[in-house]
Write a protein that holds these residues in place. Structure first.
Motif, short mmCIF file in Angstrom:
data_model
loop_
_atom_site.label_atom_id
_atom_site.label_comp_id
_atom_site.label_asym_id
_atom_site.label_seq_id
_atom_site.Cartn_x
_atom_site.Cartn_y
_atom_site.Cartn_z
N PRO A 213 -24.63 70.58 -80.16
CA PRO A 213 -24.95 69.41 -79.34
C PRO A 213 -23.97 69.17 -78.20
CG PRO A 213 -25.23 68.89 -81.67
CD PRO A 213 -24.55 70.24 -81.60
N SER A 217 -24.91 69.10 -74.17
CA SER A 217 -24.68 67.92 -73.35
C SER A 217 -24.22 68.27 -71.94
CB SER A 217 -23.64 67.01 -74.02
OG SER A 217 -22.34 67.58 -73.98
N TYR A 218 -23.82 69.51 -71.70
CA TYR A 218 -23.44 69.94 -70.36
C TYR A 218 -24.66 70.26 -69.50
CZ TYR A 218 -18.47 70.27 -71.51
OH TYR A 218 -17.17 69.96 -71.86
N ASN A 236 -30.64 64.23 -69.18
CA ASN A 236 -29.29 63.66 -69.09
C ASN A 236 -28.71 63.43 -70.49
OD1 ASN A 236 -29.47 63.47 -66.20
ND2 ASN A 236 -30.76 61.65 -66.49
N PRO A 237 -28.63 64.50 -71.29
CA PRO A 237 -28.28 64.33 -72.70
C PRO A 237 -26.81 64.01 -72.92
CG PRO A 237 -28.36 66.65 -72.14
CD PRO A 237 -28.84 65.91 -70.92
N THR A 238 -26.55 63.31 -74.01
CA THR A 238 -25.20 63.17 -74.54
C THR A 238 -25.16 63.93 -75.86
OG1 THR A 238 -25.72 61.18 -75.82
CG2 THR A 238 -24.99 60.86 -73.54
N ALA A 239 -23.96 64.31 -76.28
CA ALA A 239 -23.84 65.05 -77.54
C ALA A 239 -24.38 64.22 -78.71
CB ALA A 239 -22.37 65.42 -77.78
N GLU A 240 -24.14 62.92 -78.68
CA GLU A 240 -24.60 62.06 -79.77
C GLU A 240 -26.12 62.00 -79.81
OE1 GLU A 240 -22.38 61.24 -77.47
OE2 GLU A 240 -20.54 61.28 -78.68
N VAL A 242 -28.25 64.21 -78.64
CA VAL A 242 -28.77 65.52 -79.04
C VAL A 242 -28.65 65.70 -80.55
CG1 VAL A 242 -28.45 68.01 -78.86
CG2 VAL A 242 -28.30 66.58 -76.81
#
Length: 262
Positions: A213, A217-218, A236-240, A242
């Motif tokens: 994840p 996020s990158y 525009n994902p964040t690690a959380e 995902v």
């Protein structure tokens, strides 16, 4: 023969899959690795592909990159249909228009950094622009390592060589398969920053398969696969975000499999 479209301008279509299916196994016991996948990615985008184990991530990358032929459907890269040509034509097209970054760096140990980076150009019979190659190596932080061999570099540095090797060919699409899987956290971050820079600075298109994840996020967006089908997208994902989506997806896949076996 490949049906070549017009030169692709910035922000035009870089990759298109239409009804792509890939079936393994026998006629009596077929396994649908991909089950009618259709998608379109614009040039200059960074897309991550995620899914539970066995979801079809690697098969999707292999079919999209022309490393494997789908059972049905079509794949188009930069206006050219990959599923229409001979193996010789496909090999030539991959050398000219497609870049690869793998978990294993696939560098030739007897060649220097510079020789490894320019090898794809030589194999494709293209002129080597020494100034451009050196500029790319400077950009990835290896300007002082041109004469070093892979054994003299860290894992992160070797992966940067692999990225530089891809960038010098100016491919239509870069396919990255778990590019940070063999790296420590800091080296992984450096590689992901480089891939993102390849999109924003060099105008490349990157498609990355990953299970991480944080790596996803990158990217600018994440596509989710389950049982060979596209089941969602996160922009525009964040690690959380995902990680949460992957947890729900894994639970849903497990529920389906339990019901199917009941």
């Amino acid at each position: 023969m490949f049906t070549q479209g017009k030169a692709t301008p910035r922000n035009a279509e870089a990759l298109r899959l239409v009804g792509v299916r890939k079936v393994h196994g026998t006629a009596e016991q077929p396994v649908n690795a991909l089950d009618g996948v259709s998608l379109t990615l614009a040039s200059g985008t960074f897309t991550a592909v995620m899914g539970p184990s066995g979801s079809g991530k690697s098969t999707l990358l292999q079919c999209a990159a022309g490393l494997d032929r789908p059972t049905a459907g079509t794949v188009h890269v930069d206006g050219a249909e990959l599923t229409a040509g001979t193996e010789t034509e496909l090999t030539k097209f991959r050398r000219q228009r497609i870049g690869f970054v793998f978990q294993q760096f696939n560098l030739l140990p007897m060649l220097t950094v510079y020789q490894n980076v320019t090898l794809p150009l030589r194999l494709a019979g293209r002129k080597v622009d020494r100034r451009h190659c050196r500029a790319v190596l400077e950009r990835v932080g290896l300007g002082q390592r041109l004469d070093h061999r892979p054994a003299e570099l860290s894992g992160g540095q070797q992966q940067r060589v692999a990225i530089a090797r891809t960038l010098v060919t100016s491919p239509s699409v870069i396919f990255a398969d778990e590019p940070t899987g063999a790296l420590d956290t800091r080296s992984a971050r450096d590689v992901l920053v480089l891939l993102r820079e390849a999109v924003h600075t060099f105008g490349q298109t990157v498609v990355m398969v990953t299970h991480d994840p944080v790596a996803a996020s990158y990217a600018g967006s994440v596509l989710f696969l389950a049982d060979g089908q596209l089941v969602g997208e996160l922009r525009n994902p964040t690690a959380e975000a995902v990680a949460e989506r992957m947890t729900h997806l894994a639970d849903e896949v497990e529920r389906r499999r339990v019901l199917a076996g009941a």
